[in-house]
Structure formats: C-alpha cells, structure tokens
Design a protein around this motif. Structure first.
Motif, PDB file in Angstrom:
ATOM      1  N   GLU A  42       0.827  -1.196   0.000  1.00 24.01           N
ATOM      2  CA  GLU A  42       0.000   0.000   0.000  1.00 24.01           C
ATOM      3  C   GLU A  42       0.867   1.253   0.000  1.00 24.01           C
ATOM      4  O   GLU A  42       1.878   1.318   0.682  1.00 24.01           O
ATOM      5  N   GLY A  43       0.466   2.224  -0.797  1.00 26.61           N
ATOM      6  CA  GLY A  43       1.193   3.482  -0.864  1.00 26.61           C
ATOM      7  C   GLY A  43       2.384   3.474  -1.785  1.00 26.61           C
ATOM      8  O   GLY A  43       3.196   4.400  -1.764  1.00 26.61           O
ATOM      9  N   SER A  44       2.510   2.432  -2.630  1.00 23.67           N
ATOM     10  CA  SER A  44       3.657   2.349  -3.532  1.00 23.67           C
ATOM     11  C   SER A  44       3.503   3.328  -4.689  1.00 23.67           C
ATOM     12  O   SER A  44       2.607   3.186  -5.525  1.00 23.67           O
ATOM     13  N   ASP A  45       4.373   4.320  -4.741  1.00 24.42           N
ATOM     14  CA  ASP A  45       4.329   5.277  -5.840  1.00 24.42           C
ATOM     15  C   ASP A  45       4.722   4.620  -7.157  1.00 24.42           C
ATOM     16  O   ASP A  45       4.233   4.994  -8.220  1.00 24.42           O
ATOM     17  N   GLY A  46       5.610   3.650  -7.074  1.00 29.13           N
ATOM     18  CA  GLY A  46       6.057   2.973  -8.288  1.00 29.13           C
ATOM     19  C   GLY A  46       4.926   2.256  -8.988  1.00 29.13           C
ATOM     20  O   GLY A  46       4.789   2.308 -10.216  1.00 29.13           O
ATOM     21  N   ALA A  47       4.073   1.571  -8.229  1.00 29.96           N
ATOM     22  CA  ALA A  47       2.942   0.853  -8.814  1.00 29.96           C
ATOM     23  C   ALA A  47       1.965   1.824  -9.458  1.00 29.96           C
ATOM     24  O   ALA A  47       1.454   1.578 -10.559  1.00 29.96           O
ATOM     25  N   SER A  48       1.693   2.939  -8.790  1.00 30.52           N
ATOM     26  CA  SER A  48       0.764   3.931  -9.343  1.00 30.52           C
ATOM     27  C   SER A  48       1.293   4.502 -10.643  1.00 30.52           C
ATOM     28  O   SER A  48       0.539   4.675 -11.617  1.00 30.52           O
ATOM     29  N   GLY A  65      -3.572  -2.510  -3.455  1.00 31.83           N
ATOM     30  CA  GLY A  65      -2.658  -2.408  -2.322  1.00 31.83           C
ATOM     31  C   GLY A  65      -2.859  -3.501  -1.294  1.00 31.83           C
ATOM     32  O   GLY A  65      -3.961  -4.024  -1.111  1.00 31.83           O
ATOM     33  N   ILE A  66      -1.780  -3.848  -0.636  1.00 33.00           N
ATOM     34  CA  ILE A  66      -1.792  -4.890   0.385  1.00 33.00           C
ATOM     35  C   ILE A  66      -0.770  -4.499   1.448  1.00 33.00           C
ATOM     36  O   ILE A  66       0.307  -3.983   1.132  1.00 33.00           O
ATOM     37  N   SER A  67      -1.120  -4.685   2.722  1.00 33.49           N
ATOM     38  CA  SER A  67      -0.201  -4.267   3.783  1.00 33.49           C
ATOM     39  C   SER A  67       0.784  -5.364   4.153  1.00 33.49           C
ATOM     40  O   SER A  67       1.845  -5.089   4.707  1.00 33.49           O
ATOM     41  N   SER A  68       0.423  -6.630   3.864  1.00 34.79           N
ATOM     42  CA  SER A  68       1.325  -7.744   4.125  1.00 34.79           C
ATOM     43  C   SER A  68       0.943  -8.900   3.210  1.00 34.79           C
ATOM     44  O   SER A  68      -0.170  -8.931   2.666  1.00 34.79           O
ATOM     45  N   TYR A  69       1.855  -9.858   3.064  1.00 29.95           N
ATOM     46  CA  TYR A  69       1.579 -11.017   2.209  1.00 29.95           C
ATOM     47  C   TYR A  69       1.072 -12.191   3.050  1.00 29.95           C
ATOM     48  O   TYR A  69       1.493 -13.321   2.881  1.00 29.95           O
ATOM     49  N   SER A  70       0.135 -11.886   3.927  1.00 26.69           N
ATOM     50  CA  SER A  70      -0.459 -12.915   4.772  1.00 26.69           C
ATOM     51  C   SER A  70      -1.564 -13.644   4.007  1.00 26.69           C
ATOM     52  O   SER A  70      -2.049 -13.177   2.967  1.00 26.69           O
ATOM     53  N   HIS A  71      -1.977 -14.783   4.557  1.00 33.53           N
ATOM     54  CA  HIS A  71      -3.024 -15.584   3.922  1.00 33.53           C
ATOM     55  C   HIS A  71      -4.305 -14.770   3.746  1.00 33.53           C
ATOM     56  O   HIS A  71      -4.895 -14.731   2.655  1.00 33.53           O
ATOM     57  N   ASP A  72      -4.750 -14.106   4.823  1.00 29.10           N
ATOM     58  CA  ASP A  72      -6.020 -13.387   4.777  1.00 29.10           C
ATOM     59  C   ASP A  72      -5.963 -12.189   3.837  1.00 29.10           C
ATOM     60  O   ASP A  72      -6.910 -11.932   3.077  1.00 29.10           O
ATOM     61  N   GLU A  73      -4.852 -11.447   3.871  1.00 32.87           N
ATOM     62  CA  GLU A  73      -4.746 -10.272   2.999  1.00 32.87           C
ATOM     63  C   GLU A  73      -4.652 -10.684   1.540  1.00 32.87           C
ATOM     64  O   GLU A  73      -5.208 -10.026   0.662  1.00 32.87           O
ATOM     65  N   MET A  74      -3.964 -11.782   1.279  1.00 28.13           N
ATOM     66  CA  MET A  74      -3.848 -12.242  -0.097  1.00 28.13           C
ATOM     67  C   MET A  74      -5.207 -12.688  -0.634  1.00 28.13           C
ATOM     68  O   MET A  74      -5.576 -12.381  -1.776  1.00 28.13           O
ATOM     69  N   ALA A  75      -5.977 -13.387   0.188  1.00 27.91           N
ATOM     70  CA  ALA A  75      -7.311 -13.803  -0.228  1.00 27.91           C
ATOM     71  C   ALA A  75      -8.189 -12.586  -0.495  1.00 27.91           C
ATOM     72  O   ALA A  75      -8.969 -12.556  -1.463  1.00 27.91           O
ATOM     73  N   SER A 121       7.724 -13.354   3.146  1.00 29.31           N
ATOM     74  CA  SER A 121       7.666 -12.927   1.747  1.00 29.31           C
ATOM     75  C   SER A 121       7.891 -14.081   0.775  1.00 29.31           C
ATOM     76  O   SER A 121       7.167 -14.217  -0.220  1.00 29.31           O
ATOM     77  N   ASN A 122       8.892 -14.903   1.073  1.00 27.95           N
ATOM     78  CA  ASN A 122       9.309 -15.918   0.104  1.00 27.95           C
ATOM     79  C   ASN A 122       8.548 -17.230   0.194  1.00 27.95           C
ATOM     80  O   ASN A 122       8.480 -17.967  -0.800  1.00 27.95           O
ATOM     81  N   VAL A 123       7.990 -17.544   1.356  1.00 30.16           N
ATOM     82  CA  VAL A 123       7.302 -18.827   1.530  1.00 30.16           C
ATOM     83  C   VAL A 123       5.822 -18.639   1.845  1.00 30.16           C
ATOM     84  O   VAL A 123       4.957 -19.056   1.077  1.00 30.16           O
ATOM     85  N   PHE A 124       5.501 -17.991   2.971  1.00 31.91           N
ATOM     86  CA  PHE A 124       4.096 -17.861   3.352  1.00 31.91           C
ATOM     87  C   PHE A 124       3.309 -17.069   2.303  1.00 31.91           C
ATOM     88  O   PHE A 124       2.189 -17.449   1.934  1.00 31.91           O
ATOM     89  N   GLY A 125       3.896 -15.973   1.833  1.00 32.35           N
ATOM     90  CA  GLY A 125       3.224 -15.178   0.798  1.00 32.35           C
ATOM     91  C   GLY A 125       3.075 -15.948  -0.497  1.00 32.35           C
ATOM     92  O   GLY A 125       2.044 -15.860  -1.174  1.00 32.35           O
ATOM     93  N   ALA A 126       4.100 -16.725  -0.842  1.00 33.15           N
ATOM     94  CA  ALA A 126       4.044 -17.521  -2.065  1.00 33.15           C
ATOM     95  C   ALA A 126       2.958 -18.584  -1.977  1.00 33.15           C
ATOM     96  O   ALA A 126       2.250 -18.861  -2.950  1.00 33.15           O
TER      97      ALA A 126
END
Length: 253
Positions: A42-48, A65-75, A121-126
């Motif tokens: 969230e708030g990434s100027d590059g993405a915008s 936007g997403i604040s973390s790569y958690s299971h719930d946020e990704m869903a 980032s590399n495992v749970f988010g994936a």
C-alpha cells in the motif's frame, strides 16, 4: 467457466519498483494484450506510476494495495481483483509471484525477525498467492492453442540453488519458494495448470541504457526476463518448462 472471448489478465505481485523485473513483466504482458492487475505494498508510488504509464499507452492496468503477504490479505486482494475484473468478461490466465525479501547478514547476526521477514515474503506469501491463483485457474476453460488453464510463474534467485556466506536467511526462503513451485508443478500439471520457476542468476540492471555493465551484457536486463516470462505463459501443453535459469552472457557460474 471462462469464455474464450474473455480478456486475458495477468496478476503480478511485486511490481512496486518501476524499473525492475515486475514492472518490465507488466509492460511486456500489457503490450501483448493482457490486462494487468498489480499487487503491491500500500502506498507504492512505483505501482501507481506504472499503472498510469500502461493505461496512457493504450493498455489496461490497475493496482491493488496490500499491507502484508499474509493468507487473509492475499485472499482479500484476490477477491478485489475478481470484483474489478469479473469472470463474465475477464479470465486470469497468468500469475507471477515476483516478491522477495533479502536479509544478508552473518548467521549469528540473523534475528528471529529477519528470518520471519524472509519466510513471510518468500514462503508464506508464495503459498497464499499460489492458492488463490490455482483456485482461479481451476475455474478456467482450456485456452487454445496452449492447452492450459493458466500459468503460475515464480521469480527465483541464485540463492534458490545454493547458499553462501551472508545468505542463510535469504537462501532458506528462496529454496522454500523453489520447493513449492516444483510440488505445484507436479500436482497440477495434470490439471493443465502450468507452474514454472525462474532462477535469476546474476545482477539485474535497473537502468539498462545508462548502466555500462548492462551495455556489456554483464547484468541481466529486466525486459529480457519479461520476455522469458511471456514465453513460459505461451508454451503449449506438449512441452512445458518447470525451471528456467537466466544469466547474462558474461556471468560466472
């Protein structure tokens, strides 16, 4: 079931840097007819800026936007993508997990927080990203001529294959991503879902035109990586690549 006439969508996580691999992949797929959904912090100027660039160039893109790569946020973010690009008119045909978190410290200096960051980032988010991508692909019809329901691509690194001094946490995470990708490729290939892992074995040139090392092909150009991702997405079912390793012509390996 998704229609053959539906607009193809690429979902890519990790495109916050407007000059990196994620951004180059978004541009490449957009130029080849894909609508692009960007998942970023969230708030990434590059993405915008990237979304604006693609839309002004005649493509179609939107950032989520997403604040973390958690299971719930990704869903939740995948639900937002489906709501914005309804299945009646769009079909997610490609998904790229380009997220990575690097901690480069001597082993005894690595904190539990450092390790958690790498694994998140590399495992749970994936895992969370993959779950949503595969569930989406399972609802697609077969896309001809490739014969696939969708393509899931992971960005790997040299550390996906070998550890080194200062990379204990980073390599553990990247090995985890690679193991996940291979497991998914074996499990879902028979369902016509293509899973691929790409080892980026070298330094990426973030500004290829200005970087003398990139001009001499001692660094990897993001556009070249993106071309390889598009190639993987287009491979027909008779000959799929699980793992592709990319390096510049003058990289030592």
């Amino acid at each position: 079931m998704a229609s053959h006439a539906a607009k193809r969508v690429l979902v890519i996580a990790g495109a916050g840097n407007p000059v990196g691999t994620g951004a180059a992949t978004a541009r490449m797929f957009a130029k080849n007819g894909y609508t692009v959904a960007l998942i970023g912090r969230e708030g990434s100027d590059g993405a915008s800026a990237l979304v604006e660039e693609i839309n002004q160039g005649g493509g179609q893109a939107k950032s989520f936007g997403i604040s973390s790569y958690s299971h719930d946020e990704m869903a939740s973010v995948w639900s937002s993508i489906h709501a914005h690009f309804p299945k009646s008119r769009y079909a997610v045909r490609a998904a790229v997990y380009n997220v990575g978190s690097g901690v480069f410290k001597p082993f005894l200096d690595v904190s539990p927080q450092d390790l958690h960051s790498c694994m998140q980032s590399n495992v749970f988010g994936a895992f969370a990203f993959s779950r949503n991508a595969i569930l989406t692909f399972k609802g697609n019809d077969i896309d001809e001529p490739s014969g696939k329901r969708g393509a899931l691509i992971f960005t790997g690194a040299t550390a996906s294959m070998r550890g080194n001094v200062m990379t204990s946490a980073f390599a553990a995470g990247k090995w985890g991503t690679r193991a996940l990708s291979q497991s998914l490729a074996k499990e879902f290939g028979k369902e016509n879902i293509h899973v691929a892992h790409v080892i980026i074995d070298g330094v990426i040139a973030l500004d290829p035109k200005a970087d003398p090392e990139a001009v001499k092909d001692t660094k990897i150009k993001p556009d070249s990586i993106a071309s390889s991702y598009l190639y993987l997405a287009n491979q027909d079912r008779s000959a799929w690549t699980w793992e592709l390793d990319l390096r510049s012509a003058h990289e030592k390996w």
